[in-house]
Design an enzyme around this catalytic site. Structure first.
Site, PDB file in Angstrom:
ATOM      1  N   LYS A 160       0.972  -1.023  -0.180  1.00 23.20           N
ATOM      2  CA  LYS A 160      -0.055  -0.256   0.069  1.00 23.20           C
ATOM      3  C   LYS A 160       1.029   1.183   0.012  1.00 23.20           C
ATOM      4  CE  LYS A 160      -4.704   0.515   0.101  1.00 23.20           C
ATOM      5  NZ  LYS A 160      -5.534  -0.559  -0.142  1.00 23.20           N
TER       6      LYS A 160
HETATM    7  N1  GLU Z   1      -7.276  -0.168  -3.311  1.00 20.89           N
HETATM    8  C1  GLU Z   1      -8.088  -1.459  -3.567  1.00 20.89           C
HETATM    9  C2  GLU Z   1      -8.047  -2.019  -2.426  1.00 20.89           C
HETATM   10  O1  GLU Z   1      -7.844  -1.862  -1.481  1.00 20.89           O
HETATM   11  C3  GLU Z   1      -7.531  -2.124  -4.916  1.00 20.89           C
HETATM   12  C4  GLU Z   1      -6.057  -2.320  -4.924  1.00 20.89           C
HETATM   13  C5  GLU Z   1      -5.648  -3.039  -6.147  1.00 20.89           C
HETATM   14  O2  GLU Z   1      -6.371  -3.135  -7.119  1.00 20.89           O
HETATM   15  O3  GLU Z   1      -4.458  -3.172  -6.514  1.00 20.89           O
HETATM   16  O4  GLU Z   1      -8.337  -3.501  -2.544  1.00 20.89           O
END
Ligand code: GLU
Length: 444
Positions: free
Chosen positions: A133
């Protein structure tokens, strides 16, 4: 033009459909450190797994954590310094995957927690990724389009050493959107001298994004809910739905629920909520939000607060805003009759989990319920690498297939272990990551 005018932001988000960051206020809730919360959830799953102490210790920690501080030229000629992060929690099952969040509330522990949840999420739906993240401490609503582009390109450059289609693949999250992914893709590509679309997902379709990616998280939430209803012998048509958060996830969840014949009785964003026990006209509300950038003021509904929204009677409560929404304070007031479906990451604290369980409510946990976004990110990455693009129908059919399969994987594990869906999902996810780690062995 500010970020409000850009295409939609991801997640749980913040906002009205076209992407302003409007999250329900955090001030009204006891705020738990998300990383501590992720660790407490982890600890609950460990007794169900037969893991050695060293592996347990390894899985609790993030593999890499990069903090960057960087300058951005503002429109008034001044220079502002921003702080951002990119954290890789685990890469045992593949390149790390996870969104980038722009929010004033971002901090390292939040990013660590979100990275760890990405690891378990990718393992639960069995796609070949680890978890990551990123985040930048900023309020995207206060930045002009030009400042936002400058911030994004500089942040992308600062974390570029971690990125790559085989290394780490970002995507949108709260406060970010396809345009921001386009700038990251372009910045990375400029440094490499050729276009590298597979370095991010959630891009606009005209530069290698996938059909159906924007809608994927909200659709995935409702595919999971529909499968739960089918499994438990409940009727979905006419079921009353309450959605907290009207960003990308909340708005598409509400729309999909409406299309599936549910009655969406209340929704909210950071400005407040709206309630109509006869059911909201969601397509009409989406039009309203496009114009006014909030759900508040929609004529065919009564105004309510976010706290009141969580306490409304309904069949399905979808927290699709942010962390720490169902807590020891708000959970006892929940009057949902059947399910809590977590569109957001980390909306429910462990105390609230226990309260909801005692109330006989089933919680479909975030790492299963909102995994549709990363599932279609995986499809996008595969399409980019193959330079072969799918029809939206194929994307959505494949998404449904994976959500249905994953729901049953988790539900069966919950029955086997006589535990909650959250714990079963964690046991499944952590177990798969631990297995991959042991199969690979320790180097050297
Ligand atoms: N931000 C989204 C999540 O929390 C998607 C992450 C992604 O597609 O890599 O799952």
């Amino acid at each position: 033009m500010t970020i409000q005018n850009l295409p939609q932001s991801e997640a749980a988000v913040s906002s009205a459909i076209s992407s302003e960051g409007k999250t329900p206020s955090r001030a009204s809730q006891p705020v738990e450190n998300p990383y501590q919360m992720a660790l407490r959830q982890f600890d609950c799953a460990i007794p169900f797994l037969n893991l050695k102490a060293g592996i347990i210790e390894m899985l609790k920690r993030c593999k890499r954590e990069l903090t960057v501080t960087f300058p951005v030229k503002m429109d008034d000629g001044s220079v502002r310094i921003f702080t951002g992060y990119r954290v890789h929690h685990n890469t045992a099952r593949g390149p790390s995957k996870g969104g980038i969040r722009y929010s004033p509330h971002v901090d390292l522990d939040e990013v660590r927690a979100l990275a760890m949840w990405m690891t378990w999420k990718c393992a639960v739906v069995n796609i070949p990724y680890g978890g990551a993240k990123g985040g930048v401490i900023c309020d995207p609503r206060q930045l002009s389009l030009h400042e936002l582009e400058g911030l994004t390109r500089r942040y992308a450059t600062e974390i570029a050493m971690l990125l790559g289609p085989d290394r780490d693949v970002p995507a949108p999250d709260m406060g970010t959107n396809p345009q921001i992914m386009a700038w990251i893709m372009d910045t990375y590509s400029m440094h490499h001298g050729y276009s590298v679309p597979a370095v991010v997902t959630g891009k606009p379709v005209n530069i290698g994004g996938s059909a159906g990616r924007l809608e994927a998280t909200g659709r995935g939430v409702m595919f999971t809910v529909a499968e739960a209803f089918k499994t438990f012998g409940w009727q979905l048509a006419g079921a009353e739905v309450v959605v907290q958060g009207f960003g990308n996830v909340g708005s598409i969840t509400a729309l999909t629920a409406h299309q599936m014949g549910c009655k969406v009785v209340a929704v909210s964003d950071i400005e407040g909520g709206i309630y109509n026990p006869a059911g909201l006209n969601i397509p009409k509300l989406l039009q309203y939000v496009k114009e006014f950038r909030t759900v508040v003021g929609f004529s065919e509904a009564e105004q309510i607060t976010n706290d009141e929204l969580l306490a409304l009677p309904c069949d399905i409560l979808v927290p699709a805003a942010t962390e720490n929404q169902l807590t020891r304070v708000t959970a006892p007031r929940v009057r949902a009759r059947k399910l809590v479906a977590e569109g957001a990451n980390g909306p429910t604290t462990p105390e609230a989990d226990a309260i909801l369980k005692d109330m006989g409510l089933i919680v479909i946990p975030d790492i299963l319920c909102n995994a549709g976004g990363v599932v279609v990110s995986y499809f996008e990455w595969v399409q980019d690498l193959q330079q072969l693009f799918w029809e939206e129908e194929t994307v959505t059919d494949q998404l449904r297939r994976i959500m249905v399969r994953s729901f049953h994987d988790v539900y069966n594990r919950a029955k086997e272990l006589n535990t909650t869906m959250r714990n079963a999902a964690l046991v499944l996810g952590i177990g798969r990551v631990a297995e991959a780690t042991m199969t690979r062995g320790l180097y050297p």
